[in-house]
Design a protein around this motif. Sequence first.
Motif, PDB file in Angstrom:
ATOM      1  N   ARG A 146       0.822  -1.200   0.000  1.00 59.70           N
ATOM      2  CA  ARG A 146       0.000   0.000   0.000  1.00 59.70           C
ATOM      3  C   ARG A 146       0.862   1.259   0.000  1.00 59.70           C
ATOM      4  N   GLY A 147       0.273   2.340  -0.506  1.00 58.61           N
ATOM      5  CA  GLY A 147       0.970   3.620  -0.516  1.00 58.61           C
ATOM      6  C   GLY A 147       1.708   3.910  -1.801  1.00 58.61           C
ATOM      7  N   TRP A 148       1.738   2.930  -2.711  1.00 52.87           N
ATOM      8  CA  TRP A 148       2.430   3.109  -3.991  1.00 52.87           C
ATOM      9  C   TRP A 148       1.459   2.916  -5.148  1.00 52.87           C
ATOM     10  N   THR A 149       1.587   3.769  -6.149  1.00 51.57           N
ATOM     11  CA  THR A 149       0.830   3.617  -7.387  1.00 51.57           C
ATOM     12  C   THR A 149       1.818   3.288  -8.494  1.00 51.57           C
ATOM     13  N   THR A 150       1.660   2.146  -9.126  1.00 47.79           N
ATOM     14  CA  THR A 150       2.632   1.701 -10.126  1.00 47.79           C
ATOM     15  C   THR A 150       2.028   1.725 -11.526  1.00 47.79           C
ATOM     16  N   THR A 151       2.860   2.082 -12.479  1.00 49.21           N
ATOM     17  CA  THR A 151       2.456   2.098 -13.884  1.00 49.21           C
ATOM     18  C   THR A 151       3.519   1.350 -14.686  1.00 49.21           C
ATOM     19  N   PRO A 152       3.191   0.197 -15.244  1.00 49.37           N
ATOM     20  CA  PRO A 152       4.199  -0.563 -16.002  1.00 49.37           C
ATOM     21  C   PRO A 152       4.437   0.033 -17.389  1.00 49.37           C
ATOM     22  N   ALA A 153       5.642  -0.152 -17.865  1.00 48.98           N
ATOM     23  CA  ALA A 153       5.999   0.190 -19.247  1.00 48.98           C
ATOM     24  C   ALA A 153       5.645   1.621 -19.631  1.00 48.98           C
ATOM     25  N   VAL A 154       6.189   2.596 -18.912  1.00 46.13           N
ATOM     26  CA  VAL A 154       5.967   3.990 -19.295  1.00 46.13           C
ATOM     27  C   VAL A 154       6.916   4.386 -20.421  1.00 46.13           C
ATOM     28  N   ALA A 155       7.951   3.571 -20.645  1.00 50.72           N
ATOM     29  CA  ALA A 155       8.871   3.811 -21.763  1.00 50.72           C
ATOM     30  C   ALA A 155       9.451   2.483 -22.208  1.00 50.72           C
ATOM     31  N   MET A 156       9.654   2.361 -23.510  1.00 49.72           N
ATOM     32  CA  MET A 156      10.172   1.109 -24.062  1.00 49.72           C
ATOM     33  C   MET A 156      10.865   1.394 -25.391  1.00 49.72           C
ATOM     34  N   ASN A 157      11.861   0.594 -25.721  1.00 54.40           N
ATOM     35  CA  ASN A 157      12.514   0.748 -27.015  1.00 54.40           C
ATOM     36  C   ASN A 157      12.319  -0.508 -27.860  1.00 54.40           C
ATOM     37  N   ARG A 158      12.895  -0.526 -29.019  1.00 59.53           N
ATOM     38  CA  ARG A 158      12.691  -1.646 -29.942  1.00 59.53           C
ATOM     39  C   ARG A 158      13.302  -2.948 -29.435  1.00 59.53           C
ATOM     40  N   SER A 159      14.283  -2.829 -28.562  1.00 58.21           N
ATOM     41  CA  SER A 159      14.919  -4.021 -27.997  1.00 58.21           C
ATOM     42  C   SER A 159      14.172  -4.547 -26.778  1.00 58.21           C
ATOM     43  N   GLN A 160      13.024  -3.924 -26.486  1.00 56.23           N
ATOM     44  CA  GLN A 160      12.170  -4.322 -25.368  1.00 56.23           C
ATOM     45  C   GLN A 160      12.801  -4.061 -24.008  1.00 56.23           C
ATOM     46  N   ASP A 161      13.729  -3.129 -23.949  1.00 60.51           N
ATOM     47  CA  ASP A 161      14.156  -2.595 -22.661  1.00 60.51           C
ATOM     48  C   ASP A 161      13.008  -1.707 -22.192  1.00 60.51           C
ATOM     49  N   VAL A 162      12.721  -1.739 -20.912  1.00 63.08           N
ATOM     50  CA  VAL A 162      11.504  -1.077 -20.457  1.00 63.08           C
ATOM     51  C   VAL A 162      11.734  -0.363 -19.124  1.00 63.08           C
ATOM     52  N   VAL A 163      10.965   0.703 -18.921  1.00 60.50           N
ATOM     53  CA  VAL A 163      10.999   1.467 -17.680  1.00 60.50           C
ATOM     54  C   VAL A 163       9.598   1.484 -17.075  1.00 60.50           C
ATOM     55  N   HIS A 164       9.511   1.123 -15.802  1.00 60.64           N
ATOM     56  CA  HIS A 164       8.250   1.170 -15.073  1.00 60.64           C
ATOM     57  C   HIS A 164       8.304   2.339 -14.085  1.00 60.64           C
ATOM     58  N   ARG A 165       7.134   2.801 -13.666  1.00 58.93           N
ATOM     59  CA  ARG A 165       7.089   3.953 -12.764  1.00 58.93           C
ATOM     60  C   ARG A 165       6.272   3.636 -11.514  1.00 58.93           C
ATOM     61  N   ALA A 166       6.780   4.084 -10.379  1.00 59.03           N
ATOM     62  CA  ALA A 166       6.052   3.949  -9.116  1.00 59.03           C
ATOM     63  C   ALA A 166       6.045   5.298  -8.417  1.00 59.03           C
ATOM     64  N   VAL A 167       4.902   5.655  -7.844  1.00 59.52           N
ATOM     65  CA  VAL A 167       4.769   6.937  -7.153  1.00 59.52           C
ATOM     66  C   VAL A 167       4.309   6.669  -5.729  1.00 59.52           C
ATOM     67  N   GLY A 168       5.028   7.248  -4.786  1.00 58.56           N
ATOM     68  CA  GLY A 168       4.683   7.090  -3.374  1.00 58.56           C
ATOM     69  C   GLY A 168       5.202   8.267  -2.585  1.00 58.56           C
ATOM     70  N   LYS A 169       5.243   8.135  -1.270  1.00 61.84           N
ATOM     71  CA  LYS A 169       5.693   9.233  -0.418  1.00 61.84           C
ATOM     72  C   LYS A 169       7.183   9.516  -0.576  1.00 61.84           C
ATOM     73  N   ALA A 170       7.915   8.594  -1.184  1.00 58.16           N
ATOM     74  CA  ALA A 170       9.332   8.835  -1.464  1.00 58.16           C
ATOM     75  C   ALA A 170       9.517   9.643  -2.739  1.00 58.16           C
ATOM     76  N   GLY A 171       8.436   9.849  -3.472  1.00 58.80           N
ATOM     77  CA  GLY A 171       8.503  10.556  -4.744  1.00 58.80           C
ATOM     78  C   GLY A 171       8.233   9.613  -5.900  1.00 58.80           C
ATOM     79  N   ILE A 172       8.927   9.842  -7.003  1.00 55.54           N
ATOM     80  CA  ILE A 172       8.771   9.003  -8.199  1.00 55.54           C
ATOM     81  C   ILE A 172       9.980   8.092  -8.312  1.00 55.54           C
ATOM     82  N   VAL A 173       9.725   6.810  -8.542  1.00 55.16           N
ATOM     83  CA  VAL A 173      10.807   5.840  -8.722  1.00 55.16           C
ATOM     84  C   VAL A 173      10.661   5.218 -10.105  1.00 55.16           C
ATOM     85  N   LEU A 174      11.687   5.362 -10.914  1.00 56.63           N
ATOM     86  CA  LEU A 174      11.726   4.744 -12.237  1.00 56.63           C
ATOM     87  C   LEU A 174      12.528   3.452 -12.132  1.00 56.63           C
ATOM     88  N   VAL A 175      11.888   2.339 -12.441  1.00 50.19           N
ATOM     89  CA  VAL A 175      12.535   1.022 -12.344  1.00 50.19           C
ATOM     90  C   VAL A 175      12.728   0.490 -13.764  1.00 50.19           C
TER      91      VAL A 175
END
Length: 233
Positions: free
Chosen positions: A105-134
């Motif tokens: 709880r306390g985190w809102t996650t959004t998968p695949a906010v960025a991706m390239n042709r090689s299928q490298d991907v960035v996910h995003r999570a937002v919580g009280k720590a701020g924004i975390v790009l995974v």
Amino acid sequence: MARKDNAADAANPGRLKQIALTYKMTRKADKKIGLVLAAVGIITLGVFLAIGFLIGHPIYLGILGLFLAFLATAIVFGRRAERAAFGQMEGQPGAAAAVLDNIGRGWTTTPAVAMNRSQDVVHRAVGKAGIVLVAEGNPNRVKTLVAAEKKKMNRIVADVPVHDIIVGTGEGQVELKKVRTTMLKLPRVLTGPQVTATNDRLRAMGDLMSNMPLPKGPMPKGMKLPKGGGKAR
């Protein structure tokens, strides 16, 4: 009352099946799981029985030891099962997204906010720590994706700290099994209303999956991703 009893009876077999399934999956990656659990239970019970005989209360200490042996076995089983699960997920596409889905709880996650042709991907999570790009994928390529996302975040939510995590086992990377712990250790700098406001602003911006034009039905043969590597606009 009868309905509650029936529901409980129906739930118990489900839990037992789930435990059995978890054990079978864990045993595939951890061949010694059975011996380890048996050793933990026997040693814990044996220690309390020995103490019980020494102080003249073997029955009381035996009962307590039985409960604690069960508890210790459950804890060890849970940890080894988690370790085996992460071992099977390591290196699989989307593994980081699965971890984020269970961050708590306390985190809102959004998968695949960025991706390239090689299928490298960035996910995003937002919580009280701020924004975390995974990010997961090739370390050199995902750095470019992360940098682009950070630049975008600075334009939209400049007052919110942005952290980045690259999943992997190399230098400067975070192992998959440590992603959740690493995120939970980040200092909390936002209040609940600030987290909500940040999510609203990011939601208004949209993400890769909602912005990418995808045709209905099967993808036509020979179709290529648009120029720019499929980055979010």
